[in-house]
Design a protein around this motif. Structure first.
Motif, PDB file in Angstrom:
ATOM      1  N   GLN A 455       0.842  -1.185   0.000  1.00 49.08           N
ATOM      2  CA  GLN A 455       0.000   0.000   0.000  1.00 49.08           C
ATOM      3  C   GLN A 455       0.884   1.243   0.000  1.00 49.08           C
ATOM      4  OE1 GLN A 455      -3.316  -0.305   2.543  1.00 49.08           O
ATOM      5  NE2 GLN A 455      -3.522   1.908   2.807  1.00 49.08           N
ATOM      6  N   SER A 456       0.715   2.087  -1.015  1.00 48.34           N
ATOM      7  CA  SER A 456       1.562   3.273  -1.095  1.00 48.34           C
ATOM      8  C   SER A 456       1.168   4.262  -0.015  1.00 48.34           C
ATOM      9  CB  SER A 456       1.404   3.945  -2.454  1.00 48.34           C
ATOM     10  OG  SER A 456       1.675   3.017  -3.459  1.00 48.34           O
ATOM     11  N   LEU A 457       2.181   4.935   0.500  1.00 48.35           N
ATOM     12  CA  LEU A 457       1.890   5.962   1.497  1.00 48.35           C
ATOM     13  C   LEU A 457       1.499   7.255   0.772  1.00 48.35           C
ATOM     14  CD1 LEU A 457       4.907   5.410   3.928  1.00 48.35           C
ATOM     15  CD2 LEU A 457       2.655   4.332   3.930  1.00 48.35           C
ATOM     16  N   LEU A 458       0.579   7.983   1.336  1.00 48.46           N
ATOM     17  CA  LEU A 458       0.157   9.232   0.705  1.00 48.46           C
ATOM     18  C   LEU A 458       1.340  10.183   0.586  1.00 48.46           C
ATOM     19  CD1 LEU A 458      -3.392   9.791   2.223  1.00 48.46           C
ATOM     20  CD2 LEU A 458      -2.736   9.054  -0.095  1.00 48.46           C
ATOM     21  N   THR A 459       2.056  10.317   1.701  1.00 48.61           N
ATOM     22  CA  THR A 459       3.312  11.071   1.632  1.00 48.61           C
ATOM     23  C   THR A 459       4.423  10.137   2.066  1.00 48.61           C
ATOM     24  OG1 THR A 459       2.673  11.821   3.814  1.00 48.61           O
ATOM     25  CG2 THR A 459       2.556  13.450   2.047  1.00 48.61           C
ATOM     26  N   PRO A 460       5.376   9.875   1.164  1.00 51.97           N
ATOM     27  CA  PRO A 460       6.487   9.001   1.526  1.00 51.97           C
ATOM     28  C   PRO A 460       7.142   9.505   2.810  1.00 51.97           C
ATOM     29  CG  PRO A 460       6.639   9.672  -0.771  1.00 51.97           C
ATOM     30  CD  PRO A 460       5.507  10.441  -0.177  1.00 51.97           C
ATOM     31  N   GLN A 461       7.536   8.568   3.657  1.00 52.94           N
ATOM     32  CA  GLN A 461       8.089   9.007   4.929  1.00 52.94           C
ATOM     33  C   GLN A 461       9.604   8.831   4.983  1.00 52.94           C
ATOM     34  OE1 GLN A 461       5.940   7.813   8.353  1.00 52.94           O
ATOM     35  NE2 GLN A 461       7.581   8.435   9.753  1.00 52.94           N
ATOM     36  N   VAL A 462      10.271   9.833   5.481  1.00 55.53           N
ATOM     37  CA  VAL A 462      11.728   9.779   5.568  1.00 55.53           C
ATOM     38  C   VAL A 462      12.114   9.297   6.964  1.00 55.53           C
ATOM     39  CG1 VAL A 462      13.836  11.139   5.507  1.00 55.53           C
ATOM     40  CG2 VAL A 462      12.005  11.580   3.863  1.00 55.53           C
ATOM     41  N   VAL A 463      13.003   8.303   6.996  1.00 48.87           N
ATOM     42  CA  VAL A 463      13.383   7.719   8.273  1.00 48.87           C
ATOM     43  C   VAL A 463      14.898   7.753   8.409  1.00 48.87           C
ATOM     44  CG1 VAL A 463      13.285   5.644   9.708  1.00 48.87           C
ATOM     45  CG2 VAL A 463      11.438   6.129   8.095  1.00 48.87           C
ATOM     46  N   GLN A 464      15.367   8.174   9.565  1.00 46.31           N
ATOM     47  CA  GLN A 464      16.805   8.203   9.784  1.00 46.31           C
ATOM     48  C   GLN A 464      17.213   7.075  10.732  1.00 46.31           C
ATOM     49  OE1 GLN A 464      18.306  11.949  11.126  1.00 46.31           O
ATOM     50  NE2 GLN A 464      20.241  11.642  10.050  1.00 46.31           N
ATOM     51  N   VAL A 465      18.313   6.414  10.436  1.00 48.19           N
ATOM     52  CA  VAL A 465      18.773   5.337  11.313  1.00 48.19           C
ATOM     53  C   VAL A 465      20.255   5.554  11.624  1.00 48.19           C
ATOM     54  CG1 VAL A 465      17.112   3.668  10.363  1.00 48.19           C
ATOM     55  CG2 VAL A 465      19.413   3.796   9.406  1.00 48.19           C
ATOM     56  N   PRO A 466      20.754   4.950  12.685  1.00 50.50           N
ATOM     57  CA  PRO A 466      22.196   5.078  13.012  1.00 50.50           C
ATOM     58  C   PRO A 466      23.051   4.470  11.889  1.00 50.50           C
ATOM     59  CG  PRO A 466      20.967   3.983  14.774  1.00 50.50           C
ATOM     60  CD  PRO A 466      20.034   4.144  13.649  1.00 50.50           C
ATOM     61  N   PRO A 467      24.303   4.934  11.743  1.00 46.81           N
ATOM     62  CA  PRO A 467      25.157   4.478  10.641  1.00 46.81           C
ATOM     63  C   PRO A 467      25.312   2.953  10.536  1.00 46.81           C
ATOM     64  CG  PRO A 467      26.218   6.254  11.863  1.00 46.81           C
ATOM     65  CD  PRO A 467      24.945   5.964  12.560  1.00 46.81           C
ATOM     66  N   VAL A 468      25.518   2.275  11.663  1.00 52.49           N
ATOM     67  CA  VAL A 468      25.672   0.804  11.589  1.00 52.49           C
ATOM     68  C   VAL A 468      24.425   0.175  10.990  1.00 52.49           C
ATOM     69  CG1 VAL A 468      27.068  -0.713  13.013  1.00 52.49           C
ATOM     70  CG2 VAL A 468      25.813   1.178  14.101  1.00 52.49           C
ATOM     71  N   SER A 469      23.271   0.672  11.443  1.00 56.01           N
ATOM     72  CA  SER A 469      22.015   0.108  10.976  1.00 56.01           C
ATOM     73  C   SER A 469      21.797   0.407   9.503  1.00 56.01           C
ATOM     74  CB  SER A 469      20.847   0.682  11.772  1.00 56.01           C
ATOM     75  OG  SER A 469      21.075   0.521  13.141  1.00 56.01           O
ATOM     76  N   VAL A 487      11.375   0.754  -0.185  1.00 51.95           N
ATOM     77  CA  VAL A 487      12.277   1.623   0.572  1.00 51.95           C
ATOM     78  C   VAL A 487      13.428   2.020  -0.339  1.00 51.95           C
ATOM     79  CG1 VAL A 487      13.813   1.744   2.567  1.00 51.95           C
ATOM     80  CG2 VAL A 487      11.735   0.362   2.686  1.00 51.95           C
ATOM     81  N   GLU A 488      13.835   3.265  -0.289  1.00 55.13           N
ATOM     82  CA  GLU A 488      15.035   3.624  -1.040  1.00 55.13           C
ATOM     83  C   GLU A 488      15.957   4.510  -0.211  1.00 55.13           C
ATOM     84  OE1 GLU A 488      12.750   6.881  -3.841  1.00 55.13           O
ATOM     85  OE2 GLU A 488      12.652   4.727  -4.291  1.00 55.13           O
ATOM     86  N   ALA A 489      17.241   4.430  -0.549  1.00 56.54           N
ATOM     87  CA  ALA A 489      18.217   5.266   0.144  1.00 56.54           C
ATOM     88  C   ALA A 489      17.929   6.723  -0.199  1.00 56.54           C
ATOM     89  CB  ALA A 489      19.618   4.877  -0.279  1.00 56.54           C
ATOM     90  N   PHE A 490      18.105   7.592   0.794  1.00 50.92           N
ATOM     91  CA  PHE A 490      17.682   8.982   0.626  1.00 50.92           C
ATOM     92  C   PHE A 490      18.691   9.894   1.293  1.00 50.92           C
ATOM     93  CE2 PHE A 490      14.724  12.580   1.631  1.00 50.92           C
ATOM     94  CZ  PHE A 490      14.199  12.782   0.360  1.00 50.92           C
ATOM     95  N   GLY A 491      19.957   9.664   0.986  1.00 51.37           N
ATOM     96  CA  GLY A 491      20.983  10.458   1.665  1.00 51.37           C
ATOM     97  C   GLY A 491      21.634   9.650   2.761  1.00 51.37           C
ATOM     98  N   PRO A 492      22.683  10.215   3.380  1.00 53.64           N
ATOM     99  CA  PRO A 492      23.441   9.452   4.376  1.00 53.64           C
ATOM    100  C   PRO A 492      22.552   9.016   5.553  1.00 53.64           C
ATOM    101  CG  PRO A 492      24.246  11.730   4.192  1.00 53.64           C
ATOM    102  CD  PRO A 492      23.175  11.571   3.181  1.00 53.64           C
ATOM    103  N   ASN A 493      22.546   7.714   5.813  1.00 57.18           N
ATOM    104  CA  ASN A 493      21.796   7.148   6.947  1.00 57.18           C
ATOM    105  C   ASN A 493      20.305   7.476   6.920  1.00 57.18           C
ATOM    106  OD1 ASN A 493      24.350   6.403   7.765  1.00 57.18           O
ATOM    107  ND2 ASN A 493      24.564   8.212   9.075  1.00 57.18           N
ATOM    108  N   THR A 494      19.832   7.835   5.755  1.00 58.12           N
ATOM    109  CA  THR A 494      18.431   8.223   5.665  1.00 58.12           C
ATOM    110  C   THR A 494      17.751   7.416   4.554  1.00 58.12           C
ATOM    111  OG1 THR A 494      19.199  10.419   6.205  1.00 58.12           O
ATOM    112  CG2 THR A 494      16.898  10.211   5.548  1.00 58.12           C
TER     113      THR A 494
END
Ligand code: ADP
Ligand code: MG
Length: 597
Positions: A455-469, A487-494
């Motif tokens: 199910q597509s999200l109405l507004t894609p959500q940006v999630v940040q995680v720690p570098p190891v993760s 899910v796609e990469a969206f910048g460093p750790n994001t």
């Protein structure tokens, strides 16, 4: 350097390296020789973890004096004549290499006497040089003494581990052979203290206690299965008893310990969804199979084998182990001798109490062929061949054990448990564990159909995680795609989440992503479908309704119905129980309505 032939001692030292790697490998070769000679009693004496002395005395057939010097030659054996015999091997040895190899890297002496002769004889070999045969008084049987192992190969000596490790390898090896040959008396003397001793009376349970300790041995489940010329016997641990690695999984094939076998994978599959991530069962399993079906000559130390028909053996092992597991894992009922609401009535008590009970499994090989296939075919793991149900009454009994009866919902207590009534008593259901199971089965079913609605999200959500993760997550993106996470990469750790599996609709995408990377454990052998089901289990755990959340009566009913429809409703995907069963019988006893015990 010009090409030259190696000096014979050098060539034989190199060859010895394949067979004799450490003291435990000497013990292995010599014990196997004793077993091949039909010994009923084998005594192993070691000093300094086998560095200064390994002595193995047996009461087997012995070696005639006239053959002693031949016995220590390379490629000299009494067990095989031509290459075709390799596929009819009934002995543990056949390469004729062990004594020669050991003789080339130690000070070796062999004393032996065969029946109906007056005296024995002895031969010595030092660093590959064979001495003269001398007559000597000796009991019937053979005593092999290996002194100063690797005295002439100092490089090898440096590779030996600490004494403790080398000794443990010898102990572990002997305990396993003792288990494989319960009718042979084994004794290990370390220095001057006996450290392992078996009676040779054929009783495997007692030996099991030597290997794993009494507490563990009590809980181990017996495996007994037969199928078209193959048989599998031995013990496996219940899902509640695990280790953090696979070192405690032992397979013997036709009496030979095989350390590297695809059968380990078959065993692990039989625990599918019953074990927590990163946990492994313990097992000592003995497979007997027509020797023409196995190639034992693929490894100098014979630690590997190949099967002519690997799939058949694989599936046999997997089914037999699964059957033993399921037969022993009912709902953990509270032991009736304990106060049901008392402090010590943990579910572990229930499991342990149950594993001592008699179940259809322990009645012998005939009962192991009961129609459990039916249950297996309906269980949630991949490669089980679907077999037609055998028409036996036990079938229903077992199926009933695996599946839940239709239940009547009574309500929720403590915002954590559902309480329901079934035909045979009361069920307390852990809402979180139950929901975890429900989500997991739904997700895996869709996954198998290769059809996970996203199910597509109405507004894609940006999630940040720690570098190891971030690194872990990146590697998992293609797998996530299979599960309906876009899910796609969206910048460093994001990362950016564009879509979620429909069954998780209306939940927090960040929460799901974190579930994927937190408590991530490196897998030893990452098999694709194993990884996927682990990932699914992790996400479902995170997304499942929490303890402490009050549910509407519709939600309660829906959860109960979903659970009833699960294939393995009684445990969560990580192996914890989803429910506790208070049977009518137990309630009656507790209230003193029925013969108090
Ligand atoms: P393999 O076991 O492969 O034949 P080994 O080098 O281990 O080769 O042993 C060579 C031969 O010595 C065996 O084939 C067997 O005839 C004899 N032998 C070795 N150990 C014993 C023993 N403990 N009792 C009787 N015979 C033995
Ligand atoms: Mg041998």
């Amino acid at each position: 350097m010009p090409i030259h032939l190696l000096a014979p001692e050098v060539a034989s030292q190199i060859a010895a390296g394949e067979v004799v790697e450490r003291p435990a490998s000497v013990v292995k070769e010599l014990v196997e020789n004793a077993l091949d000679a039909g010994a009923r009693s084998i005594t192993v004496t070691i000093q300094d973890a086998g560095r200064s002395l390994i002595e193995i005395a047996d009461d087997g057939a012995g070696i005639p004096a006239g053959e002693l010097s031949l016995a220590v030659e390379r490629h000299a054996t009494s067990k095989l004549i031509n290459a075709n015999d390799l596929f009819q091997i009934h002995t543990l040895g056949f390469r004729g290499e062990a004594l020669a190899s050991i003789g080339s890297v130690s000070r070796l002496s062999i004393t032996s006497r065969v029946k109906n002769t007056d005296a024995g004889a002895r031969v010595r070999v030092e660093g590959g040089i064979t001495g003269r045969i001398e007559p000597i008084g000796a009991p019937v049987g053979t005593t092999v003494r290996v002194e100063e192992l690797f005295f002439n190969v100092p490089a090898r000596l440096k590779f030996l581990k600490q004494d403790l490790t080398e000794r443990r390898a010898i102990d572990g090896f002997l305990a396993r052979y003792a288990l494989a040959y319960p009718a042979v008396r084994f004794k290990l003397i370390d220095g001057s203290t006996p450290s392992l001793q078996t009676a040779g009376d054929g009783d495997r349970r007692t030996i099991l206690a030597t290997l794993y300790g009494v507490e563990v041995a009590k809980q181990m489940l017996e495996v007994l299965a037969e199928d078209e010329g193959m048989s599998l016997t031995g013990y496996i641990s219940p899902a509640s008893l695990t280790r953090s690695n696979r070192k405690e999984i032992t397979f013997f094939i036709n009496g030979r310990w095989v350390s590297d076998t695809p059968l380990t994978q078959a065993l692990l599959q039989s625990y599918h969804t019953l074990l927590m991530v990163g946990r492994y069962p313990m097992a000592a399993l003995f497979l007997e199979i027509d020797p023409s079906e196995v190639d034992v000559n693929v490894h100098p130390a014979k630690a590997e084998v190949r099967f002519k028909n690997q799939d058949r053996v694989f599936s046999f092992v997997q089914r037999s182990a699964r059957r033993a597991l399921l037969a022993y894992s009912p709902v953990p009922a509270l032991p009736s001798t304990q106060q049901p609401w008392g402090g010590n009535s943990s579910s572990a008590g229930g499991w342990a109490a149950f594993s001592n009970e008699k179940t259809p499994q322990s009645q012998g090989p005939t009962s192991s062929t009961i129609g459990l296939e039916w249950a297996l075919a309906h269980d949630d793991f991949e490669s089980t061949p679907v077999e037609t149900p055998a028409a036996q009454p036990e079938e229903n009994q077992l199926a009933a054990r695996l599946h839940l009866p239709i239940m009547r919902l009574i309500g929720q207590i403590g915002s954590t448990y559902l309480i329901a009534e079934g035909p045979d008593g009361l069920y307390l259901i852990d809402q979180h564990a139950a929901h975890e199971r429900v989500l997991f089965e739904k997700l895996m079913a869709q996954h198998e159909q290769k059809n996970i609605p996203a199910q597509s999200l109405l507004t894609p959500q940006v999630v940040q995680v720690p570098p190891v993760s971030a690194k872990i997550l990146e590697e998992q993106i293609p797998i996530l795609e299979h599960f309906g996470f876009h899910v796609e990469a969206f910048g460093p750790n994001t990362f950016q989440v564009r879509a979620m599996p429909a069954i998780f609709a209306n939940t927090d995408p960040a929460n799901a992503l974190h579930a994927l990377v937190e408590d991530f454990e490196e897998d030893e052998t990452p098999l694709q479908n194993e990884i996927e089901s682990k990932i699914a289990a992790r996400v479902c755990k995170r997304m499942a309704v929490k303890a402490g959340k009050s549910l509407s009566s519709e939600e309660q009913r829906a959860l109960l119905t979903d659970l009833e429809n699960c294939n393995s409703p009684r445990t969560c995907p990580h192996g914890r129980p989803t429910m506790i069963h208070l049977s009518v019988d137990m309630l009656e006893r507790q209230f003193g309505r029925k013969g108090a015990r």
